[in-house]
Enzyme design. Structure first.
Site, short mmCIF file in Angstrom:
data_model
loop_
_atom_site.label_atom_id
_atom_site.label_comp_id
_atom_site.label_asym_id
_atom_site.label_seq_id
_atom_site.Cartn_x
_atom_site.Cartn_y
_atom_site.Cartn_z
N SER A 118 0.81 -1.09 -0.04
CA SER A 118 0.07 0.17 -0.09
C SER A 118 0.98 1.44 0.17
O SER A 118 0.27 2.48 0.41
CB SER A 118 -0.81 0.07 1.09
OG SER A 118 -1.69 -1.21 1.06
N GLY A 119 2.13 1.07 -0.22
CA GLY A 119 3.11 2.18 -0.18
C GLY A 119 2.99 2.93 0.98
O GLY A 119 2.84 2.53 2.17
N PRO A 144 -0.38 1.12 7.34
CA PRO A 144 -0.12 1.53 8.89
C PRO A 144 1.33 1.30 9.29
O PRO A 144 1.88 2.05 10.12
CB PRO A 144 -0.98 0.60 9.60
CG PRO A 144 -1.26 -0.56 8.68
CD PRO A 144 -1.06 -0.09 7.25
N VAL A 151 7.19 -1.09 5.09
CA VAL A 151 8.07 -2.01 5.08
C VAL A 151 9.13 -1.46 4.15
O VAL A 151 8.61 -0.84 2.87
CB VAL A 151 7.67 -3.24 4.53
CG1 VAL A 151 8.92 -4.26 4.47
CG2 VAL A 151 6.78 -3.82 5.75
N ASP A 190 -3.12 -12.70 10.28
CA ASP A 190 -3.51 -11.87 8.98
C ASP A 190 -2.90 -12.60 7.85
O ASP A 190 -2.19 -12.13 7.01
CB ASP A 190 -3.16 -10.56 8.92
CG ASP A 190 -4.32 -9.71 8.00
OD1 ASP A 190 -5.01 -10.37 7.63
OD2 ASP A 190 -4.03 -8.74 8.00
#
Length: 503
Positions: free
Chosen positions: A73-74, A78, A81, A189
């Protein structure tokens, strides 16, 4: 001449994949990882778990530059990385937690060390952590070939073939089985974004999912439609919850889409298996194998946790379906084999060095022909009595080898040079170097490496011996060691130009 001894040969040849890395004692009396949980992981050169300084990780990631972000998700993710590169040239993945995610540094370190104890070839292993002020970071092996989500949902050139999908399912099941056996059965997850592909295209399970995103945070960030039903009831992750999530990954592999489990189960109950399958696989998969995977997915997605299989059941079901074990993963993924560029040499390279760095065997041949035997001076002192008929025969064998070498008849050159060497009266580093190149020309890198090492034994500071070792090591895919040897050879040439002996 006899062999220069196994101890010297071991000293000369660096351990394949060995990485030098500083380690620190674990904090708070936590047991240090043994590093031998899985022999294949150790053989691949996974460094020991250790604590990193914030300055090291800033340097590795260019001060956490947005250009280094690899989160799917750039900057919106949240917990970001980043990819980074340490001073020893090892690529790493750095997970940077949001501030105050883990307020207690002791608790964060304990959790990190627990995951850092794990070592397995099916994991993207955790190799370190950092606690500095409010900063909390994890450091893992870097996987350069994207995620399963990218290859399944956002592919450009080709979709993942059926055999590779079966391999992904098996390898992740093996990772879960290993973690469960080692007392870490909870994975937070699990989804297609947690499955990463390494430099060889092999799928690995990200170690980051073995820790929550925060001390008190949620274990699932995905849509509630994909969340285990018991987690919705009590907010707790159990080993059975992980199996449910594995079932959703199986659905992804079957369909090539992110289908809510309830919709998929409706299709399965209606026996619409073909409707569930990825249309890009039409005519390219075994219906029997697909039925087995669908059945396993259905068991994983059972509403009652106790009715789901355990990790060993997953492996037992999937292992017989993997029948293309001889085909490398990078071939099935349709990606080039990953080879890191060697570091820039510390010394300027001579024409011989340049040829070796390019692995240009033809240019190396021309240089060795032109150099002839001038580098052998001083390696032999023969008395008059040694000029026997045997000596003349030996020199005749070398002469025939030289003619064959010049004419690029490399097999004949090997035979003639071997006759010369086997007599043992006279030693010649040049003959070893020439025979080494002949072996390379005949696609025999192991034999080439042995000869290059023997040339070094005869003439310890002869740069050509090191150059030939560099080429042989590169042919054996030991690129880090090859780069080190190339630098050493260039250093010897530099030393010679400043007055030392070498060539």
């Amino acid at each position: 001449m006899g062999c220069c001894g196994s101890s010297l040969l071991k000293k000369t040849l660096p351990d394949k994949g060995k990485v030098q890395h500083r380690t620190q004692n674990p904090p708070f009396n936590h047991p240090a990882p043994t590093g031998d949980s899985d022999p294949a992981a150790v053989a691949a050169g996974v460094p020991s778990f250790s604590q990193f300084s914030l300055s090291e990780l800033k340097a590795a990631t260019n001060n956490f530059s947005c250009d280094y972000i690899v989160s799917e998700s750039g900057e919106k993710a949240p917990n970001l990385v980043y990819k980074g590169r340490l001073q020893n040239q090892r690529w790493i993945a750095v997970k940077k937690f949001t501030k105050f995610a883990w307020p207690d540094p002791k608790q964060f370190a304990e959790e990190a060390w627990g995951v850092g104890n794990l070592r397995h070839r099916r994991l993207a292993n955790l190799i370190g952590y950092c606690c500095d002020g409010d900063e909390r970071l994890l450091v893992a092996e870097y996987m350069p070939n994207d995620t399963l989500a990218k290859h399944l949902f956002h592919w450009e050139n080709q979709t993942i073939e059926w055999a590779m999908r079966l391999r992904v399912a098996l390898y992740i099941a093996e990772a879960l089985d290993y973690c469960s056996t080692e007392g870490r059965p909870l994975y937070h997850d699990l989804n297609a974004y947690r499955v990463l592909f390494d430099q060889d295209g092999d799928p690995r399970l990200s170690c980051f999912g073995l820790m929550k995103n925060s001390r008190d945070g949620k274990s699932y960030s995905t849509n509630l439609a994909y969340t285990p039903p018991e987690y919705l009831r009590n907010g707790r992750v159990t080993p059975e919850s992980v199996i449910f999530s594995f079932g959703t990954v199986l659905l992804d592999l079957l369909s090539g889409k992110h289908i809510p489990p309830s919709h998929a189960l409706d299709m399965i109950r209606g026996k619409n298996i073909l409707l569930l399958m990825d249309s890009h696989l039409e005519g390219k998969f075994s219906t029997e194998e697909a039925t087995a995977v669908v059945g396993l997915a259905s068991r994983c997605l059972q509403y009652e946790p106790r009715e789901r299989p355990d990790p060993k059941d997953l492996v037992a079901t999937l292992a017989p379906l993997n029948t293309k074990s001889d085909v490398p993963s990078y071939v099935m993924l349709g990606i080039p084999k990953h080879e890191e560029a060697p570091p820039t040499p510390q010394h300027p390279l001579s024409p011989m060095g340049e040829a070796c760095s390019r692995m240009d065997l033809t240019a190396i041949h021309q240089i060795l022909v032109m150099t002839h035997y001038r580098d052998d001076e001083g390696t032999n002192e023969l008395s008059f009595q040694e000029w026997t008929q045997q000596m003349r025969d030996m020199l005749e064998a070398r002469k025939r080898g030289d003619f064959a070498f010049r004419d690029k008849d490399f097999k004949t050159a090997i035979d003639c040079y071997s006759q010369f060497i086997d007599v043992g009266t006279m030693v010649s580093p040049t003959v070893y170097a020439r025979r080494s190149l002949c072996h390379l020309m005949c696609d025999q890198p192991d034999a080439a490496l042995r000869d290059a090492m023997q040339a070094q034994c005869v003439h310890p500071e002869w740069s050509t011996a090191f150059y030939m070792q560099a080429v042989a090591l590169a042919k054996l895919d030991m690129h880090k060691d090859a780069a080190d040897m190339l630098n050493e050879a260039a250093g010897l040439e530099d030393k010679r130009q400043k007055g030392g002996r070498g060539s």
